[in-house]
Motif scaffolding. Structure first.
Motif, PDB file in Angstrom:
ATOM      1  N   ARG A 215      38.435  41.956  40.493  1.00 57.31           N
ATOM      2  CA  ARG A 215      37.873  41.812  39.148  1.00 57.31           C
ATOM      3  C   ARG A 215      37.151  43.096  38.756  1.00 57.31           C
ATOM      4  N   HIS A 216      37.409  43.575  37.581  1.00 55.35           N
ATOM      5  CA  HIS A 216      36.799  44.810  37.061  1.00 55.35           C
ATOM      6  C   HIS A 216      36.902  45.960  38.044  1.00 55.35           C
TER       7      HIS A 216
ATOM      8  N   GLY B  54      53.217  29.291  48.432  1.00 47.14           N
ATOM      9  CA  GLY B  54      52.322  30.386  48.802  1.00 47.14           C
ATOM     10  C   GLY B  54      51.756  31.120  47.594  1.00 47.14           C
ATOM     11  N   GLN B  55      52.170  30.717  46.400  1.00 43.13           N
ATOM     12  CA  GLN B  55      51.666  31.395  45.207  1.00 43.13           C
ATOM     13  C   GLN B  55      50.764  30.434  44.412  1.00 43.13           C
ATOM     14  N   SER B  56      49.740  30.998  43.837  1.00 38.01           N
ATOM     15  CA  SER B  56      48.863  30.178  43.012  1.00 38.01           C
ATOM     16  C   SER B  56      48.135  31.087  42.029  1.00 38.01           C
ATOM     17  N   VAL B  57      47.947  30.594  40.820  1.00 38.82           N
ATOM     18  CA  VAL B  57      47.195  31.374  39.834  1.00 38.82           C
ATOM     19  C   VAL B  57      45.924  30.625  39.452  1.00 38.82           C
ATOM     20  N   ASP B  58      45.633  29.618  40.214  1.00 38.70           N
ATOM     21  CA  ASP B  58      44.495  28.777  39.845  1.00 38.70           C
ATOM     22  C   ASP B  58      43.177  29.526  39.866  1.00 38.70           C
ATOM     23  N   ASN B  59      43.029  30.422  40.808  1.00 38.94           N
ATOM     24  CA  ASN B  59      41.717  31.062  40.965  1.00 38.94           C
ATOM     25  C   ASN B  59      41.660  32.475  40.393  1.00 38.94           C
ATOM     26  N   VAL B  60      42.618  32.847  39.595  1.00 45.70           N
ATOM     27  CA  VAL B  60      42.576  34.190  39.001  1.00 45.70           C
ATOM     28  C   VAL B  60      42.573  34.104  37.488  1.00 45.70           C
ATOM     29  N   THR B  61      41.949  35.131  36.902  1.00 39.12           N
ATOM     30  CA  THR B  61      41.956  35.242  35.444  1.00 39.12           C
ATOM     31  C   THR B  61      42.594  36.577  35.093  1.00 39.12           C
ATOM     32  N   ASP B  62      42.684  36.864  33.833  1.00 39.46           N
ATOM     33  CA  ASP B  62      43.276  38.143  33.422  1.00 39.46           C
ATOM     34  C   ASP B  62      42.389  39.325  33.790  1.00 39.46           C
ATOM     35  N   ASP B  63      41.174  39.034  34.187  1.00 40.29           N
ATOM     36  CA  ASP B  63      40.309  40.132  34.650  1.00 40.29           C
ATOM     37  C   ASP B  63      40.561  40.484  36.114  1.00 40.29           C
ATOM     38  N   ASP B  64      41.281  39.645  36.803  1.00 36.41           N
ATOM     39  CA  ASP B  64      41.624  39.940  38.200  1.00 36.41           C
ATOM     40  C   ASP B  64      42.889  40.794  38.196  1.00 36.41           C
TER      41      ASP B  64
END
Lengths: 980, 411
Positions: free
Chosen positions: B397-398, B40-50
């Motif tokens: 984001r932002h 249920g966890q994924s970091v594929d679609n996030v960046t450090d700006d999220d």
């Protein structure tokens, strides 16, 4: 390996019922059990045992007919024959005699005698048992059977065990002596008054029921011929099964009528000397109970042919229902499936049916019509035998509909509401509601009325157009006042004995929440803007020992239906009637100020029990003023209303048969003339000011209680509760302008006279109080009194009058053997300080007090099984060993001093509760019936909760051995006590 | 005198537990080779700006502001009121008037230390767990006192309290008690009738969502009680009481549990050795060294959803801010300085540090509650109010709060 009956019950739920019944009983020798079945049961038992530690055994009642398998016949002394001839065998039947109802009434029993655990406690066996504790062979209708004295028999009934007395006793057999008889045979005044007997001579009675086993005893049961069978016929079920439907008023008491007939004793008479002689005379060899020719007319099973005989049948029933109507299994089964179905399987007896046994002879002709009339048992009661009991109305509260066209009166004694047409001032009709209706409220549109039924714990919803109850809503314990909010969204109901307020959603007609009230919430009033409800409470909060009462008003915010404030009337109790000023500046409520911390004998100096009004101001302050005047008091102020212009208030005094008129401007002036501490300390106790603001006292009928305003016509309606009338007062002229007769009986019975005396303050010095002042609704007012001359010595808690008669002696010291002693001269000396009641008054008062009913137990309805916690609690109540296996001495067991059915041994004991103010430590053992609703506890009311009796006041196990109990065990014990 | 001893015992236990946790947490470090992300966890679609929402506006309250005591044990928000239990008294903060009403023993409060609070949503009655004094009900200004001598309450040392329908559940040091406010019946749950290996109940939580009670029991994991069927289910550490986590994410972290919440289909449990989450099929453990949560030693937790849960630790306030993206926020105060910082982590890596002019009142946190978008936090030195202006769940984001912080930084 033996299974406990509770295991059997569990197993039966999963389809093992037949198997378990065979296995669960001791006399398994009668039926074979396969090894597989045993294995299944053993596994189930083992699994169950892991979850709950079982006791060694759990005996159940098997019934007299199982005992008779060995104990009937001369080989063992014909013990069952002796029993069948005794009054014990007919004890249950006696409950159906007309006298039984009279006795029950005097005992405060509010249900039919055969439905009362109090009556059944002595007239039957296993009255306290749960259904799972009764084998199918057992019938409560067999009266006082073997197991009543010898204990439930399932674990010792096996012949192999019974041969060894010691072993049998280890399995639960009891061999009681004379001392066990006293619990039922101690003189009971209720029985004495109705039957004119003063109990029995126990020693003599003991001799008459003596049933020793002869020295040359041998086990050779009676050998009877096989009953005639016919496989084409239904099975024989026994009259006890018929009684399930054919007993009680709804069926014309058919079973009861049979019980009273000679038919019911037909088998028993075979064991009598006369029966045996007659049989011999007719050439019967041996015991007539084994002779087919005798049994043919003395036992149902030998009279009719049935396919089989079910376990529920007992020979002891004699000539039962099926003897004349034929075997009943088909009828029973079809009626159980569909009660309206007529299956036609039963026979209608004819002349010939009777002649089969009652052969006519010249010296004793059989008159069929006469005999049929003698045993007639129509299902509908004969109208000519209609209850001739005098039933009063007793209007206690009244409410006027929103459009002022109708007033509805709650008539407590007739279990009805009366509808008054306010245009014609006549009674328009009467509608039956629940038991002891107390108060009435309307929906905002006036189309429906709500009626609180005090004895039923319910509210009746009455459609005023259809003039019938359309719904009944269960609420809390003893509902009193009730009211809807302005929008008609919620109905608020004051539950007097559960100390809470039910909030009923008027869409679903369900209680959606229960608000904590004060103690004894009584009445309530809605503020003119509809935002606030003020609820009065009659009991003080629990206060430290020997301190003054503190009683709260409970304020509910109707926008949230939540309690928002609880202002306290210091030094006051008995807050009853309440109403708002039309401008919403304040609410007025009635109150009493019982000076219970000074000796009540100081009554002669006046100012001991004072009565008045409370003023709850919009800012939350409370003022108190007295309505008493130095020479004459205003006892038991009951209700209050304010005129629409807000200038006058009207207060009823149920103890003085008056309505006081109060000038509210003058009242406010008086209050404002006091300042600071004087307003708090002086004004509430000052007997003088009432003359300044009470402008008139209007005489009305007996015991005026509820008041209601007919704003349209400017009239005040007064419920004259003990006159069965409504007084009408013109609120301008302040005159009584009429009385509406509610149609009650015109004769004044002894009971009614007693009720009037009970509620009248005429017999106290300066009319300071009535019996009802301290015993509202015949119960308690929760205060501890010093009723002796010595200041502060022997303070005692008030005790209930509900169901009191058979609990003598009276007083905590147990020094008054009768009620008439309690209420006679002694009352004048210690309480009323005026001339005592006349003998006629005393007799009437005494009689009325006896009839104050003991309300049904809210924690265990009649016939209901115990909850698991209650069941565990009962085991603790009856235990004889401590948790660590020590034998508890008999005098330290709960059940020794609190035996059923009244749960008092009616003796005095020292249970270590003596305090420094007490002269001695020996006190009367209180009955425990409905103990949950009479806090505080112990002789001086030192324990506000049941828990504290043991957690605080029993450090040395002097009040029963309890200190080994774990907390959960104590909780269980208390849950059981609540069921008594 | 003995009341003081009770408090001393409790504080000592916490201190001992804390020390133990510090020692043990290192030993319980899971095998570093195992993946950190769970089902249920994924970091594929996030960046450090999220970034998750970070509470940048805090206000703190102490005795100077009207609290009866600064040692806050319990916080409960109900409408316009915030109820605060302290070491010496009860307080109610009225959000409209911004004033505290205070009850101490002299005001009728039956016992000084209030360790748990719940509010009956139907009646408005406030139920209080009293540490050593039993239980109290505050209704319309009246305190009703229930203790082991005058009622069926099993023990006077009560840590937590929860209202379930007409029942009130009490977590005590000698088992759980249930009081039916309508029938007035008390029921006790101990090892005799519940799967409690130990009976020291630390916390109790009612989830209307599943109509279940959750008990956190010191040494007996988490117990789930199904209200309609009255059946129990128990969650124990598969590693039992071992100080190492042999297989990660195989169950609760440790049997010494301190709180359990069930929200949005996820069960969150805190222990002295970390926190964990269970979605009905998969477990996920959270450790300070791989999440950025201030400490494994957790006094309590409060879940906002299946994605967000706040951890009250002995070293700061930790938040599983977005479970799906393995994102965390930790709030700290810089010593005696009112300022502090919020640190944002993802997969154990700090991705943002946000300076806070005013942070939480203290880093030892023992209780918290949600108040709409706001949060209220009870610390060892006062009550903190985090204002959730512009709050959003998950990550964004932002976000606006970042712009605001940046703007303030430029000033």
């Amino acid at each position: 390996m033996r299974m406990r009956k509770c295991d059997a019950a569990i197993m039966s739920m999963v389809g093992f019922r037949t198997i378990i019944f065979r296995f669960g009983k001791t006399f398994v020798k009668r039926k074979r059990i396969s090894g597989t079945v045993v294995s299944i049961c053993a596994v189930a038992w083992a699994v169950h045992s892991v979850e709950a530690a079982p006791p060694d055994f759990q005996p159940v009642y098997v019934g007299v007919k199982v005992c008779a398998e060995c104990h009937e016949g001369n080989s063992l002394g014909d013990q069952c024959g002796i029993w069948a001839q005794s009054a014990h065998a007919h004890a249950y039947a006696a409950l159906h005699k007309p006298e039984a109802r009279q006795i029950a009434r005097l005992s405060g029993v509010a249900v039919e005698p055969d439905q009362s655990r109090i009556c059944l406690g002595c007239h039957a066996t296993a009255a306290e048992a749960e259904p799972w504790e009764l084998d199918p062979t057992f019938s409560i209708r067999d009266g006082v059977q073997c197991e009543k004295c010898h204990g439930p028999g399932s674990e010792y009934a096996d012949a192999a065990i019974m041969r060894d007395r010691q072993k049998a006793m280890e399995r639960g057999l009891r061999m009681p002596g004379l001392e066990g008889c006293i619990y039922c045979h101690a003189p009971k005044e209720s029985h004495q008054r109705v039957l004119g007997k003063s109990g029995i001579d126990i020693a003599k009675g003991w001799q008459s029921i003596k049933h020793p086993v002869p020295a040359n005893a041998s086990l050779s049961p009676l050998e009877r011929p096989a009953p005639p069978m016919d496989k084409t016929q239904p099975a024989l079920v026994g009259s006890a099964v018929c009684a399930d439907c054919h007993d009680g008023s709804h069926s014309g008491w058919q079973f009861s009528k049979w019980l009273e007939s000679k038919h019911a004793r037909a088998y028993a008479c075979l064991s009598s000397t006369k029966g045996q002689q007659l049989a011999k005379k007719r050439g019967v060899e041996g015991d007539p109970r084994t002779a087919g020719e005798c049994l043919k007319c003395h036992a149902t099973a030998y009279h009719v042919r049935a396919a089989t005989i079910r376990e529920s049948y007992s020979l002891f029933e004699g000539v039962g229902c099926e003897a004349c109507h034929g075997p009943g299994s088909q009828h029973v089964e079809s009626r159980r499936r569909d009660p309206s179905q007529q299956d036609g399987s039963l026979k209608k007896p004819t002349h010939e049916t009777c002649l089969e046994c009652h052969q006519s002879s010249p010296d004793k002709p059989f008159d069929f019509d006469q005999m049929m009339a003698k045993i007639a048992h129509p299902s509908q009661p004969d109208p000519s035998t209609k209850n001739s009991e005098v039933v009063y109305k007793t209007p206690v509260n009244i409410a006027v509909s929103p459009n002022c066209d109708v007033a509805v009166v709650a008539c407590e004694a007739s279990n009805t509401i009366a509808l008054l047409d306010l245009n014609t001032m006549t009674v328009r009709g009467e509608i039956p509601v629940g038991h002891q209706p107390h108060d009435v409220a309307f929906t905002p549109d006036g189309l429906f009325a709500f009626v609180s039924n005090r004895l039923d714990d319910s509210v009746s919803v009455v459609d005023l157009r259809a003039k019938k109850v359309v719904r009944t809503i269960p609420v809390g314990d003893e509902p009193h006042g009730l009211l809807t909010d302005l929008q008609g969204k919620y109905l608020y109901v004051c539950n007097f004995l559960s100390d809470d307020i039910s909030v009923v959603d008027l869409k679903s007609f369900k209680v959606v929440k229960t608000l904590s009230a004060g103690r004894g919430p009584w009445s309530l009033s809605l503020s003119p803007d509809g935002k606030w409800l003020v609820v009065t409470n009659i009991y003080s909060r629990f206060v430290p020992f020997r301190t003054e009462a503190r009683t709260e008003l409970t304020i509910v915010d109707t926008s949230t239906a939540q309690v928002v404030n609880r202002p306290v009337a210091e030094g006051a109790n008995g807050l009853r009637g309440v109403t708002w000023d039309p401008k919403q500046r304040f609410a007025l409520f009635t109150l009493a100020r019982h000076k219970n911390v000074i000796p009540i004998t100081r009554l002669l100096q006046g100012w001991t029990v004072t009565n008045g009004l409370g003023i709850f101001w919009a800012d939350g302050r409370i003022d108190q003023v007295l309505l008493d005047e130095p020479g004459e008091c205003f006892p038991d102020p009951h209700d209050v209303v304010i005129s629409p212009d807000g200038l006058r208030a009207f207060v009823s005094s149920s103890g003085n048969n008056r309505v006081a008129v109060i000038d509210l401007k003058k009242l406010e002036t008086v209050i404002l003339s006091y300042s600071g501490e004087d307003r708090k300390a002086i004004l509430p106790n000052h007997l003088g000011p009432a003359t300044e603001f009470v402008i008139k006292q209007i005489d009305v009928g007996h015991c005026p209680r509820g008041l209601a305003l007919d704003k349209k016509r400017g009239r005040l309606l007064v419920a004259n509760s003990l006159d069965d009338s409504i007084g009408v007062i013109d609120i301008q002229s302040l005159d009584l302008v009429g009385t509406i007769d509610l149609g009650g009986p015109k004769i004044i019975t002894r009971e009614r006279l007693g009720e009037r005396i009970f509620h009248s303050a005429k017999n106290t010095f300066h009319r300071q109080f009535s019996c009802a002042s301290c015993h509202p609704d015949g119960h308690v007012e929760g205060l501890t009194y010093d009723i002796e001359d010595d200041i502060g010595v022997n303070p005692v808690d008030n005790r209930t009058l509900r169901g009191i008669l058979d609990t003598s002696p009276f007083k905590w010291e147990g020094i008054n053997p009768t009620l008439s002693r309690q209420c006679g001269t002694r009352l004048a000396v210690f309480f009323t300080r005026i001339q005592p009641f006349t003998p006629e008054e005393l007799t009437a008062l005494d009689y009325y007090i006896c009839t104050i009913p003991l309300a049904p137990n809210r924690h265990r309805p009649v016939g209901a099984p115990l909850t698991p916690a209650q069941r565990r609690g009962r085991a603790i109540f009856e235990r004889i060993y401590t948790n660590d296996g020590r034998l508890i001495p008999p005098e330290k067991r709960c059940v020794t001093c609190h035996p059923p059915p009244l749960y008092t041994d009616r003796r005095s004991h020292d249970v270590g509760t003596k305090m420094k103010l007490d002269r001695h430590g020996v006190f009367d053992t209180p009955q425990l019936l409905n103990i949950y609703n009479s806090a505080p506890y112990l002789h001086n009311g030192i324990a506000p909760t049941l828990e504290e009796i043991w957690t605080v006041h029993n450090p040395y196990d002097t009040h029963g051995v309890t200190n080994d109990l774990t907390k959960d065990q104590l909780n269980d014990l208390i849950e059981y006590l609540k069921t008594l | 005198m003995w009341r003081a001893e009770f408090l001393w015992v409790m504080i000592s236990l916490l201190a001992i537990g804390s020390a133990w946790a510090e020692t043990a947490s290192g030993e319980k470090a899971p095998n570093a080779q195992l993946p950190k992300l769970a089902f249920g966890q994924s970091v594929d679609n996030v960046t450090d700006d999220d970034l998750p929402y970070v509470y940048t506006e805090w206000e703190n309250f102490t005795e100077e502001d009207g609290l009866p005591n600064d040692h806050i044990f319990a916080v409960r928000c109900a409408g316009e009121k915030v109820w605060v239990g302290t070491e010496d008294g009860l307080a109610c903060y009225d959000k409209k008037t911004r004033k505290f009403t205070v009850w101490k023993e002299k005001d009728g409060l039956p016992w000084r230390a209030v360790t748990g609070i719940d509010v009956d949503p139907k009646t408005g009655d406030v139920w209080l767990a009293l540490f050593g004094g039993g239980v109290a009900r505050l209704s319309g200004g009246r305190f009703d006192h229930f203790h082991q001598l005058n009622s069926g309450l099993v023990n006077n040392v009560v840590y937590g309290i929860a209202v379930e329908h007409d029942n009130v559940w009490c977590a005590t040091t000698a088992g759980a008690s249930r009081y039916n406010t309508t029938t007035k019946e008390w029921t006790i749950f101990t090892e005799k009738n519940a799967p409690m290996e130990e009976i020291w109940n630390y916390n109790v939580f009612y989830s209307p969502e599943v109509n279940k009670i959750f008990l956190a029991v010191w040494g007996s994991g988490c117990l789930e009680f199904d209200v309609p069927t009255e059946r129990w289910k128990v969650y124990l550490d598969p590693d039992r009481e071992m100080e190492i986590d042999l297989f990660r994410d195989d169950g609760i972290i440790h049997v010494i549990t301190t709180a359990a919440n069930y929200v949005g289909g996820a069960l969150w449990i805190s222990t002295y050795f970390g926190q964990c989450r269970y979605d009905g099929r998969y477990w996920r453990g959270f450790y300070a060294h791989e999440t950025g949560i201030p400490s494994d030693f957790t006094n309590a937790l409060r879940a906002r959803s299946a994605q967000e849960c706040w951890m009250c630790t002995d070293k700061g306030l930790g938040v599983v801010a977005d479970y799906a993206t393995d994102t965390y926020v930790s709030y700290y105060r810089n010593g005696d300085d009112p300022a502090g910082r919020a640190e944002v982590f993802r997969q154990g890596r700090k991705i943002k540090e946000v300076p806070l002019k005013t942070s939480i009142a203290h880093n030892f946190i023992i209780a918290m509650d949600f108040d709409g978008d706001d949060v209220w936090v009870g610390t060892a030195k006062g009550l903190s109010h985090g204002i959730g202006r512009g709050y959003y769940p998950g990550v964004k984001r932002h976000p606006e709060w970042l712009d605001k912080i940046n703007a303030e930084g430029k000033k």
